[in-house]
Write an enzyme that holds these catalytic residues in place. Structure first.
Site, mmCIF file in Angstrom:
data_model
loop_
_atom_site.group_PDB
_atom_site.id
_atom_site.type_symbol
_atom_site.label_atom_id
_atom_site.label_comp_id
_atom_site.label_asym_id
_atom_site.label_seq_id
_atom_site.Cartn_x
_atom_site.Cartn_y
_atom_site.Cartn_z
ATOM 1 N N GLU A 127 1.719 1.775 -3.486
ATOM 2 C CA GLU A 127 0.519 2.293 -4.153
ATOM 3 C C GLU A 127 0.404 3.808 -3.975
ATOM 4 O OE1 GLU A 127 -3.952 2.067 -2.681
ATOM 5 O OE2 GLU A 127 -3.265 0.116 -3.398
ATOM 6 N N ASN A 182 0.818 -1.206 0.000
ATOM 7 C CA ASN A 182 0.000 0.000 0.000
ATOM 8 C C ASN A 182 0.855 1.261 0.000
ATOM 9 O OD1 ASN A 182 -2.064 -1.862 0.183
ATOM 10 N ND2 ASN A 182 -3.207 -0.699 1.692
#
Length: 307
Positions: free
Chosen positions: A181, A178
């Site tokens: 991301e 994440n």
């Protein structure tokens, strides 16, 4: 095969449907009293009115997958399962829990003879159709017992899922995923902001994004989504320029500090999200007034809040 699914929201509900369509029986439970109505069209999914009846509906050894938000909701769920499940059962936490919490919960359940697998789950609302990326931590024997489920949930049976190591490893890998991301999204946002700023060139942003999706070194699923967003100009104008952060970016940045590993892209992307939430307003005002104080630079009047 039979599985219990706690949490039937956007992720858990779609995962339950993907499993059911592959012939796996699902007994779900949700705090949302109206959740059962949403699965009336799914003969392989039953929604229990409470946790006890969901557990009672599962044959031993029971497998229970939790898809509730990280934090207190997950803590309460893990404590409730620890008190109700039996030796040989397996619990999977598919929420975005902090990996240290998963290590602790794995130990708690192990003391009761209950297996624990922390599962980082990626795929969002598209996972039901395209499959989910799965990052798994825990004892290998417990992960192996879940293989029929993993092969259904993954994009294809032999790709898209990975055994990462002991308890906590799955959620640690998902945390870093994440963080990456955050950085990728920030790079796309900054690049297209630069393109949009050259109004004199009348650049077709949606067409550029679509072209970049094919053959370029920056193509990705996030770019696919970017192209779709840019094609809807009216929709872009309706959204406030505020970006929330759900916690994993903060944890990744803190881990970089603790380990002494430089992660400037991820950290800067996180700070940009803070800025979009208004956290930079005081500092920006102070900077403007400092420039006026030492250099006589003009300041702009504050804008009224949007109605």
């Amino acid at each position: 095969m039979h599985i219990g699914m706690i949490g039937l929201g956007r992720m858990g509900g779609n995962m339950a449907r993907r499993l059911a369509h592959a012939g796996i029986r699902v007994c779900g439970y949700s705090h949302d009293a109206g959740a059962a109505a949403g699965f009336a069209d799914e003969p392989s999914i039953d929604v229990a009115p409470d946790l006890e009846r969901m557990i009672a509906a599962l044959p031993p050894a029971r497998i229970v997958w939790s898809m509730v938000p990280a934090g207190e909701a997950t803590e309460q769920t893990m404590q409730a399962l620890a008190a109700r499940l039996a030796h040989g059962d397996i619990v999977i936490d598919g929420g975005n829990a902090h990996y240290r919490d998963s290590q602790r919960r794995g130990q708690l359940l192990a003391e009761r003879g209950i297996g624990f697998v922390d599962a980082g789950v990626s795929g969002g609302v598209w996972g039901r159709e395209n499959g989910y990326g799965l990052m798994l931590g825990g004892e290998r024997r417990h992960v192996d017992a879940l293989l029929p489920l993993l092969k259904v949930l993954a994009p294809v049976p032999d790709k898209g899922w990975v055994y990462c190591g002991p308890s906590g490893a799955g959620h640690f890998v998902k945390m870093i995923h994440n963080g990456i991301e955050y950085g990728l999204m920030q790079a796309y946002a900054e690049g297209f902001a630069l393109l949009a700023a050259r109004e004199d060139l009348q650049l077709p942003l949606a067409d550029i994004a679509e072209a970049w999706r094919h053959g370029t070194v920056i193509r990705s699923w996030l770019l696919d989504l970017t192209a779709g967003v840019l094609a809807d100009e009216a929709g872009m104008k309706k959204v406030a320029p505020q970006v929330a952060d759900s916690g994993e970016g903060r944890w990744t940045a803190q881990e970089a500090i603790d380990l002494g590993i430089p992660a400037p892209v991820i950290t800067t992307a996180l700070m940009s999200r803070f800025a979009s939430q208004g956290s930079d307003e005081f500092g920006s005002r102070l900077l403007a007034l400092l420039r006026k104080s030492f250099g006589g630079h003009a300041t702009s009047p504050a804008q009224p809040p949007d109605r």
